[in-house]
Design a protein around this motif. Structure first.
Motif, PDB file in Angstrom:
ATOM      1  N   THR A   8       3.968 -59.905  42.825  1.00 39.41           N
ATOM      2  CA  THR A   8       4.274 -60.793  42.114  1.00 39.41           C
ATOM      3  C   THR A   8       5.505 -61.929  43.222  1.00 39.41           C
ATOM      4  O   THR A   8       5.981 -61.098  43.689  1.00 39.41           O
ATOM      5  N   LEU A 111       6.530 -55.356  43.535  1.00 40.38           N
ATOM      6  CA  LEU A 111       5.469 -54.570  43.124  1.00 40.38           C
ATOM      7  C   LEU A 111       5.673 -54.252  42.156  1.00 40.38           C
ATOM      8  O   LEU A 111       7.003 -53.670  42.142  1.00 40.38           O
ATOM      9  N   ASP A 115       2.261 -54.429  37.015  1.00 39.06           N
ATOM     10  CA  ASP A 115       1.478 -55.461  38.287  1.00 39.06           C
ATOM     11  C   ASP A 115       0.150 -54.742  38.095  1.00 39.06           C
ATOM     12  O   ASP A 115      -1.164 -55.189  38.310  1.00 39.06           O
TER      13      ASP A 115
END
Length: 150
Positions: A8, A111, A115
């Protein structure tokens, strides 16, 4: 596949002197469960929504307390160019649920275990999609004849 492919980005960062209330507002505003605590471009730690709830408000701290009183230092990190297997091993080895992602010591993302789960689901969809489509194309098979018991 690399960490940078599923992380992200960009990360939400705050200074160590940000208040718990400010950090909670940042989390809500960006719809994230963690923020990186950064000072002069250096990662000092990470604070999660759980840290705010358990060690912050749940620990009796005032919403005006500094975030560095509840953050987890130092944060375990991975590199943006690392293979995802490195991230999987790091998650298993450390037991954390979020990893700041660095690119030449610069924070570029976060992360999360979520995810990785989303990546696994995408891969399964890619794999099973053609199989499901072929089954739909064939149509339902007639029911097998019922067997009578002796």
């Amino acid at each position: 596949m690399k960490v940078s492919d599923v992380m992200t980005a960009p990360p939400v960062c705050v200074a160590p002197d940000a208040t718990l209330a400010e950090v909670a507002g940042q989390m809500a505003g960006h719809a994230v469960g963690s923020v990186l605590v950064v000072e002069d471009g250096v990662l000092r730690g990470i604070v999660t929504d759980r840290d705010l709830a358990v060690r912050g408000v749940g620990g009796g701290l005032d919403p005006g307390a500094r975030v560095d009183t509840v953050m987890s230092p130092p944060a375990v990190t991975v590199d943006a160019d690392d293979d995802l297997q490195v991230a999987y091993r790091t998650f298993r080895r450390t037991g954390v649920r979020r990893l700041p992602v660095l690119d030449a010591s610069r924070m570029v993302g976060v992360l999360t275990v979520d995810d990785l789960l989303l990546d696994v689901f995408r891969r399964l969809t890619d794999l099973l999609g053609p199989v499901a489509w072929s089954i739909l194309q064939e149509g339902p098979k007639p029911p097998s004849p019922a067997r009578s018991r002796p």
